[in-house]
Enzyme design. Sequence first.
Site, PDB file in Angstrom:
ATOM      1  N   THR A  27       0.877  -1.175   0.000  1.00  0.00           N
ATOM      2  CA  THR A  27       0.000   0.000   0.000  1.00  0.00           C
ATOM      3  C   THR A  27       0.913   1.223   0.000  1.00  0.00           C
ATOM      4  OG1 THR A  27      -0.030   0.168   2.415  1.00  0.00           O
ATOM      5  CG2 THR A  27      -1.726  -1.213   1.404  1.00  0.00           C
ATOM      6  N   ALA A  60       3.246  -1.242   4.872  1.00  0.00           N
ATOM      7  CA  ALA A  60       2.519  -0.068   5.378  1.00  0.00           C
ATOM      8  C   ALA A  60       3.520   1.077   5.489  1.00  0.00           C
ATOM      9  CB  ALA A  60       1.906  -0.385   6.737  1.00  0.00           C
ATOM     10  N   VAL A  86       7.480  -2.393   7.318  1.00  0.00           N
ATOM     11  CA  VAL A  86       7.486  -0.930   7.401  1.00  0.00           C
ATOM     12  C   VAL A  86       8.090  -0.367   6.109  1.00  0.00           C
ATOM     13  CG1 VAL A  86       8.224   1.075   8.725  1.00  0.00           C
ATOM     14  CG2 VAL A  86       7.759  -1.094   9.910  1.00  0.00           C
ATOM     15  N   LYS A  87       7.263   0.425   5.413  1.00  0.00           N
ATOM     16  CA  LYS A  87       7.692   0.967   4.117  1.00  0.00           C
ATOM     17  C   LYS A  87       8.254   2.372   4.343  1.00  0.00           C
ATOM     18  CE  LYS A  87       5.720   1.064  -0.557  1.00  0.00           C
ATOM     19  NZ  LYS A  87       4.448   0.995  -1.284  1.00  0.00           N
ATOM     20  N   ILE A  88       9.479   2.571   3.886  1.00  0.00           N
ATOM     21  CA  ILE A  88      10.225   3.790   4.208  1.00  0.00           C
ATOM     22  C   ILE A  88      10.814   4.382   2.922  1.00  0.00           C
ATOM     23  CG2 ILE A  88      12.248   4.656   5.485  1.00  0.00           C
ATOM     24  CD1 ILE A  88      11.795   2.416   7.498  1.00  0.00           C
TER      25      ILE A  88
END
Length: 215
Positions: A27, A60, A86-88
């Site tokens: 997402t 996310a 964890v999308k960074i």
Amino acid sequence: MKFFIDTANLAQIKEAQDLGVLDGVTTNPSLMAKEGIKGQDNIMKHYVDICNITTGDVSAEVIATDFDGMVREGEMLADLHPRIVVKIPMIREGLKAIKYFSDKGIKTNCTLVFSAGQALLAAKAGASYVSPFVGRLDDISQDGMDLIDDIRTIYDNYGYETEILAASIRHPLHIVQCAKLAADVITAPLSAIIALLNHPLTDKGLAQFLADAKK
Ligand code: E4P
């Protein structure tokens, strides 16, 4: 090659899951906004809803752009469900956050990657996934597949375990090209995944078989 679906739409995630070929979900803030998901509580609940549909990893994305903010948000996201990644974003502070999470054993997806150098940094920081945006490179007349090829070569040269998650996939040919270049994962809209099914000779052949079966 793993298939992720690139959406926050629960019905589409369920449809892809039911197809039997879904390995995870990605997402981003734009996809969440598209579904009208607003407010921290609703956003958090939506990620859990997604985790309850798919059996794979769910990316996310953090909204903060400073190290402390990314760590705070990322820890909150990671606490939601064991399969949250964890999308960074690939920025200086993001790189530090990826290293922080990698040291803590929390999975990360380094997003907004447009060059081989960025992908090299993401791997060195210990990102679980790197997301090169194929379609957005194509949009500015650069061949997105060249980037997938370069990253594959670099990661194989040094044995980096970061998975190449080809993102911004727009059509079925992108998926096939990524498979030929040995990307580890593609994330695509449901339409591009479904389009892989189609071939006019399949339809024609089936119509013929069904007609002959009646004879
Ligand atoms: C990646 O994880 C992004 O969510 C996505 O693939 C971006 O795709 P777009 O360029 O079609 O917005």
